[in-house]
Enzyme design. Structure first.
Site, PDB file in Angstrom:
ATOM      1  N   GLU A 195       0.853  -1.198   0.000  1.00  0.00           N
ATOM      2  CA  GLU A 195       0.000   0.000   0.000  1.00  0.00           C
ATOM      3  C   GLU A 195       0.879   1.235   0.000  1.00  0.00           C
ATOM      4  OE1 GLU A 195      -2.309   0.021   3.567  1.00  0.00           O
ATOM      5  OE2 GLU A 195      -3.200  -1.910   3.105  1.00  0.00           O
TER       6      GLU A 195
ATOM      7  N   LYS B 149       2.261   4.677   1.650  1.00  0.00           N
ATOM      8  CA  LYS B 149       2.433   5.198   3.010  1.00  0.00           C
ATOM      9  C   LYS B 149       2.079   6.683   2.957  1.00  0.00           C
ATOM     10  CE  LYS B 149       5.762   5.272   6.824  1.00  0.00           C
ATOM     11  NZ  LYS B 149       5.074   6.357   7.453  1.00  0.00           N
TER      12      LYS B 149
ATOM     13  N   ASP C 132       1.468  10.398   3.889  1.00  0.00           N
ATOM     14  CA  ASP C 132       2.211  11.280   4.781  1.00  0.00           C
ATOM     15  C   ASP C 132       1.238  12.269   5.419  1.00  0.00           C
ATOM     16  OD1 ASP C 132       4.260  12.431   6.107  1.00  0.00           O
ATOM     17  OD2 ASP C 132       5.149  13.418   4.374  1.00  0.00           O
TER      18      ASP C 132
ATOM     19  N   TYR D  38      -6.815   2.423   6.376  1.00  0.00           N
ATOM     20  CA  TYR D  38      -5.986   1.275   6.007  1.00  0.00           C
ATOM     21  C   TYR D  38      -5.947   0.134   7.027  1.00  0.00           C
ATOM     22  CZ  TYR D  38      -2.830   4.378   8.631  1.00  0.00           C
ATOM     23  OH  TYR D  38      -2.285   5.212   9.571  1.00  0.00           O
TER      24      TYR D  38
ATOM     25  N   LYS E   2      10.727   3.447   3.108  1.00  0.00           N
ATOM     26  CA  LYS E   2      10.686   4.908   2.990  1.00  0.00           C
ATOM     27  C   LYS E   2      11.446   5.361   1.746  1.00  0.00           C
ATOM     28  CE  LYS E   2      10.428   7.331   6.721  1.00  0.00           C
ATOM     29  NZ  LYS E   2       9.531   8.222   7.446  1.00  0.00           N
TER      30      LYS E   2
ATOM     31  N   CYS F 177      16.675  47.859  -0.142  1.00  0.00           N
ATOM     32  CA  CYS F 177      15.621  47.200  -0.916  1.00  0.00           C
ATOM     33  C   CYS F 177      15.988  47.174  -2.405  1.00  0.00           C
ATOM     34  CB  CYS F 177      14.301  47.953  -0.707  1.00  0.00           C
ATOM     35  SG  CYS F 177      12.977  47.299  -1.730  1.00  0.00           S
TER      36      CYS F 177
ATOM     37  N   CYS G 207      13.395  49.654  -4.236  1.00  0.00           N
ATOM     38  CA  CYS G 207      13.250  51.103  -4.007  1.00  0.00           C
ATOM     39  C   CYS G 207      14.436  51.691  -3.261  1.00  0.00           C
ATOM     40  CB  CYS G 207      11.949  51.383  -3.257  1.00  0.00           C
ATOM     41  SG  CYS G 207      12.012  50.811  -1.543  1.00  0.00           S
TER      42      CYS G 207
ATOM     43  N   CYS H 132      11.342  45.786   4.015  1.00  0.00           N
ATOM     44  CA  CYS H 132      11.473  47.116   3.451  1.00  0.00           C
ATOM     45  C   CYS H 132      10.347  47.945   4.067  1.00  0.00           C
ATOM     46  CB  CYS H 132      11.335  47.079   1.929  1.00  0.00           C
ATOM     47  SG  CYS H 132      11.109  48.727   1.252  1.00  0.00           S
TER      48      CYS H 132
ATOM     49  N   CYS I 122       7.277  51.769  -2.387  1.00  0.00           N
ATOM     50  CA  CYS I 122       8.045  50.624  -2.906  1.00  0.00           C
ATOM     51  C   CYS I 122       7.133  49.857  -3.885  1.00  0.00           C
ATOM     52  CB  CYS I 122       8.483  49.743  -1.738  1.00  0.00           C
ATOM     53  SG  CYS I 122       9.391  48.286  -2.249  1.00  0.00           S
TER      54      CYS I 122
END
Ligand code: IVH
Length: 671
Positions: free
Chosen positions: A113, A115, A117, A225, A316, A410, A413, A428, A434
């Site tokens: 099956e 797995k 997550d 499951y 895994k 930035c 700007c 910023c 900006c």
């Protein structure tokens, strides 16, 4: 309608709605239009209100949630919730089989099956009804999260057929589908909240939320499951899964290779290889494959170690990882001014897509990796949606390479960046000129859930901004056809469409205007609560800290953000402009008609089923009249409004604390 007719109709509607839910959420088949479905559900809600004696606690109307759980009750697992031992190679699977063969002499068959997550859950059914859902916890004892689990549409509240055991538990995994997770993050981006890093942790946080109606909106899904119980009528695991399917659970199916019976290591390995390569096609995350001995009798002979069954093992997947070259680091400025460094990479194929960029998160991350231009770097795609750089190949580094210097100004700007203590990111502070911040604010303003301006999209905002026609949201309301027609890609029709869209946005209700103006941390729901509580912009703007946190769900962080917003001259003058063009700055006449300050300062708990209103209508009424609704009874509660079938524990608690219990008629006369 007579009582008998009502009872029959409620049963018929419930059954049909359950079937449509099952078709849609478990079989992915749509058998009814959304409209017809909503109509049926509304009718059922109405009937259950009129005839509360026939309302079932597992009715499909319960899926919308609404129950608030302050403390999740601990529950001891009847069967401990064990984990699986892990393997990472073909050799380890051969060892697993060798261990089994020492005990089992007959021929063996395995079920492979996926797995999933997600987050493990155990759900108990009694007489075909969902009874209780419990988290894994420490494996011995978990938390009762039944109210939240009931909102997950692929989990049956009532079972189909009639051959299910009187009592059994089914275990599985709860997760957020990939596309739902992406949508959730886009919404967070819109309100300037930090994005969720991965779907698993978000699912795990969601199932422990106190307000089940929020859980209902999160779009959780499930795969089951494992069936457990006394004297189960199955000989094999596969049989149990097939039966679970008949009872209405979402389980893997043979036809799309999500579950497979394997007789040899070769078949197992080919199942693993198939999913290692194809897992990107699934709309949910998996992190491997689970291999189980199919035969129950053999499972029993094999038994358990202290931690895991000897008849199953997880394989895994390795997180997919590739090496490529870092070409450049660029810096993105978000709508809220947050700076994100981005690694621009030599394009490389990884987990089904070509990766050209990866987030570097912040200055600390760059320093930690000591990543430099020209480095060979390792890029990995695990549960996270955005690929990440997990390491640098220092041995291949150019001897003249220089450590990366983080930007000080930035990139858009040139304003000096700030970093507040405790914040991982640089900001910023130039929010008014900006460019990405200005455009982002306006794009949020026009977005679907805010002012929903037809005929305007992100690109048009970009174009209008670049051509100097707009620099803040209120400028939109002064645009004319003469200004717009000369622009590229603008025809008479699109201009008219846009102008009429802007005009009709003046009717958008106050709570959405409040969301649209983009106060940090004021999302859609918070805006609704604020609108209800303060009724108009002026009283919100005038509210002090204490008054702000009086409002439902407004905490310290939001309160400070609101105070800062209204302290800023640019914001207040923009608000004045928006007001002068005629946007809705207070609740509508109709909303106000139903509202008052009569319940100011009073706290209510609502419990049971009512005949004059639905529970939500009642809560709404309390809030519109200045009262506060909370989920559980405490010393601070002033009234419990009790309907039919009020929970006995609530009744006991109210009596114990001497809190006044009123019925709906007494409540109405308070108004
Ligand atoms: S069977 C006795 N099957 O992975 C253990 N578990 O790392 C029975 N998981 O605890 C578990 N997909 O939370 C099983 N197809 C699957 C699974 C699965 C994910 C989870 C489960 C388990 C954990 C072990």
């Amino acid at each position: 309608m007579t009582e008998t007719e009502a009872k029959q109709k409620i049963q018929k509607l419930s059954k049909e709605i359950n079937q449509h839910n099952y078709n849609y959420y478990t079989l992915s088949e749509s058998t009814i239009s959304d409209y017809e479905f909503d109509m049926m559900l509304e009718e059922l809600i109405r009937l259950e209100q009129e005839f509360p004696q026939f309302a079932d606690k597992n009715s499909p109307t319960q899926r919308v949630g609404g129950e608030i759980t302050k403390v999740f009750e601990p529950v001891k697992h009847r069967y401990p919730m064990l984990s699986l031992s892990n393997s990472y190679s073909r050799e380890e699977i051969i060892e697993f089989e060798n261990r089994i063969k020492k005990i089992i002499e007959n021929s063996l068959e395995y079920v492979c099956e996926l797995k999933y997550d997600g987050v493990a859950i155990g759900i108990t059914y009694i007489d075909g009804n969902l009874f209780r859902a419990v988290t894994r916890g420490d494996g011995v004892q978990g938390d009762d999260i039944t109210a939240n689990i009931k909102t997950i549409k692929s989990i049956p509240l009532k079972l189909q057929g009639n051959d299910y055991p009187k009592e059994f538990e089914i275990r599985g995994e709860i997760f957020i589908p990939k596309n739902t997770f992406e949508k959730l993050n886009r919404e967070r981006e819109e309100i300037g909240e930090q994005l969720y890093a991965n779907a698993r942790n978000t699912a795990s946080g969601t199932i422990k939320m106190q307000d089940s109606s929020v859980v209902a909106q999160r779009g959780l899904d499930s795969y089951l499951y494992f069936v457990l119980g006394e004297k189960l009528p199955f000989k094999t695991h596969l049989e149990s899964i097939e039966k679970a399917k008949e009872w209405g659970f979402k389980v893997p199916t043979l036809h799309n290779n999500m579950i497979k019976c394997c007789k040899s290591i070769e078949e197992i390995v080919s199942f693993i290889d198939y999913w290692d390569k194809n897992r990107n096609q699934l709309n949910f995350e998996i992190d491997g494959v689970v291999i189980k001995v199919n035969n129950y009798q053999q499972q029993e002979e094999l038994g358990f170690t202290a931690k895991s069954p000897k008849w199953a093992i997880a394989y895994k997947f390795k997180a997919e990882k590739v090496k490529t070259k870092l070409l450049e680091i660029t810096y993105q400025v978000g709508r809220t001014g947050a700076i994100t460094p981005v690694a621009n990479l030599q394009p490389v194929f990884l987990a089904g897509t070509t990766v050209k960029r990866a987030s570097l998160h912040n200055a600390d991350q760059i320093e930690k990796l000591d990543i430099r231009i020209g480095d060979e770097v390792y890029v990995e795609k695990g549960g996270e949606i955005i690929p990440k750089i997990v390491g640098v190949e220092i041995t291949q580094r150019d001897i003249f390479s220089q450590p990366t210097k983080y930007i000080t100004h930035c990139p858009e700007c040139n304003t000096l960046l700030l970093r507040t203590e405790g914040d991982a990111k640089h900001y910023c502070p130039n929010e008014w000129t900006c460019p990405p911040q200005v455009k982002g604010k306006i794009q949020h303003f026009i977005s679907r859930k805010a002012m929903n301006i037809d005929g305007l999209g992100d690109e048009t905002i970009e174009q209008l901004y670049n051509s100097g026609l707009i620099s803040k949201s209120s400028d939109l309301y002064f645009l004319t056809a003469e200004q717009l027609l000369p622009l590229e890609r603008m025809a008479e029709k699109s201009v008219n469409n846009m102008l009429s869209g802007i005009e009709s946005s003046k009717n958008i209700p106050f709570e959405r205007v409040l969301f649209a103006i983009g106060i940090r941390f004021v999302g859609e729901t918070v805006a609704k609560k604020l609108a209800k509580h303060f009724k108009n912009m002026d009283s919100l703007a005038a509210a002090c800290y204490e008054e702000l946190i009086e409002a439902d769900e407004i905490g310290e962080k939001i309160a400070h953000s609101i105070l800062n917003f209204f302290k800023t001259e640019n914001n207040t003058s923009e608000i004045e402009k928006l007001k002068s063009v005629g946007l809705q700055f207070s609740l509508s006449e109709q909303q106000l008609e139903n509202s008052s300050n009569k319940l100011n300062g009073l706290t209510f708990v609502v419990s049971g089923v009512f005949s004059l209103f639905s529970r939500d209508e009642l809560k709404n009424k309390i809030e519109l009249n200045g009262g506060k609704v909370v989920g559980s009874i405490s010393k601070k509660t002033n009234y419990v409004v009790a309907g039919e079938n009020m929970g006995p524990s609530k009744l006991e608690k109210a009596n114990e604390l001497g809190i006044q219990i009123i019925d709906e008629n007494q409540f109405v006369s308070m108004l």
